[in-house]
Design a protein around this motif. Structure first.
Motif, mmCIF file in Angstrom:
data_model
loop_
_atom_site.group_PDB
_atom_site.id
_atom_site.type_symbol
_atom_site.label_atom_id
_atom_site.label_comp_id
_atom_site.label_asym_id
_atom_site.label_seq_id
_atom_site.Cartn_x
_atom_site.Cartn_y
_atom_site.Cartn_z
ATOM 1 N N UNK A 106 24.500 39.869 -1.762
ATOM 2 C CA UNK A 106 25.614 38.965 -2.040
ATOM 3 C C UNK A 106 26.850 39.749 -2.464
ATOM 4 N N UNK A 107 26.624 40.877 -3.156
ATOM 5 C CA UNK A 107 27.744 41.713 -3.611
ATOM 6 C C UNK A 107 28.521 42.328 -2.452
ATOM 7 N N UNK A 108 27.938 42.381 -1.247
ATOM 8 C CA UNK A 108 28.670 42.909 -0.086
ATOM 9 C C UNK A 108 29.821 41.989 0.304
ATOM 10 N N UNK A 109 29.767 40.723 -0.142
ATOM 11 C CA UNK A 109 30.800 39.757 0.235
ATOM 12 C C UNK A 109 30.623 39.200 1.629
ATOM 13 N N UNK A 110 29.528 39.575 2.286
ATOM 14 C CA UNK A 110 29.280 39.150 3.665
ATOM 15 C C UNK A 110 28.347 37.946 3.772
ATOM 16 N N UNK A 111 27.756 37.531 2.655
ATOM 17 C CA UNK A 111 26.831 36.402 2.699
ATOM 18 C C UNK A 111 26.855 35.690 1.346
ATOM 19 N N UNK A 112 26.288 34.520 1.314
ATOM 20 C CA UNK A 112 26.194 33.751 0.071
ATOM 21 C C UNK A 112 24.776 33.224 -0.085
ATOM 22 N N UNK A 113 24.469 32.770 -1.301
ATOM 23 C CA UNK A 113 23.170 32.182 -1.577
ATOM 24 C C UNK A 113 23.009 30.886 -0.787
ATOM 25 N N UNK A 114 21.873 30.735 -0.132
ATOM 26 C CA UNK A 114 21.611 29.517 0.631
ATOM 27 C C UNK A 114 21.446 28.323 -0.300
ATOM 28 N N UNK A 115 21.874 27.163 0.172
ATOM 29 C CA UNK A 115 21.637 25.918 -0.545
ATOM 30 C C UNK A 115 20.195 25.468 -0.309
#
Length: 461
Positions: A106-115
């Protein structure tokens, strides 16, 4: 990076349980650039070959040593569970370790936590999975019995959705005829006869009623069924309770009133998960504690799916009219102590109670247990057998079918009261029935409803 179910973000989550540490844990990424994102924290994943496991190491920025090592696999767009590009990392399953790797991704800024349920939502959105199939996945994950597992596996098949789609198709055909009738209402043109419409609507209503009955029975089976032992003190209820369980669970004593509260244990009988209950002996003129136990016994018997009336075959029959009902089984206990004449008289008296099933047993010797279990199974089959191989619905699916059936009921009332003279009213009711079925299979389900359904899934699914 905030997100919603309708975004195209790359998402990530732990796909295995975080309830405890485990040998293996899986982290799943889905969305455009999943492989590129994984490469930012995975050494050895530079040129992955789709569907082949590759050795990788997880490397923290600036660290000399790897954080973990494991396997990674790439699924190209169109060939994955979600229909998107997917990467799965198979790592050691410690909770801290998995959460740390998630933080790095997540720290890469390329993805987020899934809902919650977002992977399955995307599978539905891409056409890889039907809404009914996605809900079956949720059922499979939360299954607490073999019946629920088997039902969820059946629900994953296309046959379940096709069953409802076929109903919807028939309703759409009738809706088209009704709407066409509106265009020719001022002309002497009969698009469909009143009798034909009544016959077709009646057939669809019957099919829906059968499906609803099966689905409700399946829900009851999934929740578990109740079987209660009742009878006068010292009839042998507790001994029979122990014999059915094949263990000494209840206290057995010649002293009347030994059992004063309800004792329950679980029992598996074919496809049924049963809560077997031993209860206080039914009698009068006793203390307050025993009176409460008897009251509970009668209440439980009234709500049970099967009631076993245990009778001491060596004594005169007591009147237990309050438990004589359609799901009653009479167990004639201490059968081994009777002679031939006594057995004949006993059977005659038992039949007079009005129960369809009378089973001679000897709880102390364990005789007649197979026959008694068969009687229980027969009683449960008569009530819930239609649900054994049925579609196990979610509450949303059941409500949609109920709504569709209610709208169809309005059509039946209109055909009786005004015939085909007001086709616009019939079209409106038919349209409501079709929309409910379409929502059930996910064809036209509103976004807010979809989000609510998938929000109840676990995050990694």
């Amino acid at each position: 990076m905030a997100g919603n179910y309708f975004s195209n973000d790359t998402i990530v989550a732990v796909a295995t349980s975080l309830a405890g540490d485990a040998g293996v844990g899986v982290i799943r990424l889905s969305g455009p650039g999943s492989a590129d994102t994984a490469r930012l924290v995975c050494s050895g994943f530079e040129k992955p070959e789709p569907r082949y496991l590759q050795r990788i190491e997880i490397v923290e920025p600036g660290a000399e040593n790897a954080l973990d090592d494991g396997l990674a696999v790439l699924f190209n767009e169109g060939q994955s569970y979600t229909g998107e590009e997917v990467v799965e990392l198979q790592l050691h399953g410690g909770r801290f370790l998995l959460q740390r790797v998630m933080q790095l991704l997540i720290a890469t800024g390329k993805c987020r936590m899934a809902l919650p349920g977002e992977f399955s939502f995307r599978a539905v959105r891409s056409g890889k999975l039907s809404l009914a199939g996605a809900e079956a996945v949720g059922q499979l994950i939360t299954a607490q019995s073999l019946f629920e597992v088997q039902a969820a596996r059946r629900n994953l098949g296309k046959a379940r959705s096709q069953e409802f789609e076929a109903l919807a198709a028939k309703l759409r055909h009738l809706l088209a005829q009704s709407e066409l009738s509106i265009d020719f209402i001022d002309q002497d043109v009969e698009i469909v006869s009143l009798e034909q419409m009544k016959v077709e609507i009646s057939a669809l209503a019957t099919t829906m009623e059968q499906l609803l009955g099966q689905m409700k029975a399946a829900q009851r089976i999934a929740r578990g069924l109740s079987v209660t032992l009742v009878g006068v003190p010292n009839a042998g209820k507790s001994t029979l309770f122990n014999a059915l369980l094949a263990e000494d669970r209840a206290i057995v004593s010649p002293e009347a009133g030994t059992t004063r509260d309800v004792i329950t244990e679980e029992l598996r009988l074919g496809p049924y998960f049963i809560r077997l209950a031993d209860t206080a002996g039914l009698r009068t003129g006793i203390g307050e504690i025993e009176k409460e136990g008897i009251a509970r016994a009668r209440g439980l018997a009234a709500e049970s799916d099967a009631v076993i009336l245990v009778i001491d075959a060596t004594e005169r029959f007591a009147t237990v009219a309050s438990v004589a009902q359609g799901n009653l089984i009479v167990a004639l206990n201490k059968w081994d102590l009777l002679d031939v004449g006594g057995k004949e008289a006993c059977l005659k008296s038992a039949v007079a109670l009005g129960s369809a099933q009378v089973v001679p047993v000897s709880a102390a010797l364990g005789l007649g247990m197979d026959e008694l279990l068969k009687a229980i199974r027969k009683t449960l089959d008569s009530q819930f057998g239609s649900g054994v191989e049925s579609f196990l619905p979610t509450e949303f699916q059941l409500q949609m079918l109920l709504q569709s059936r209610a709208s169809l009921g309005q059509v039946e009332q209109l055909l009786t009261s005004v015939g085909l003279t007001q086709p616009e009213l019939i079209s409106a009711a038919l349209g409501s029935s079709v929309r409910a079925l379409s929502d059930l299979v996910g064809e036209t389900t509103p976004d807010t409803v979809l989000a609510k359904i998938f929000s109840e899934f676990c995050i990694g699914k």
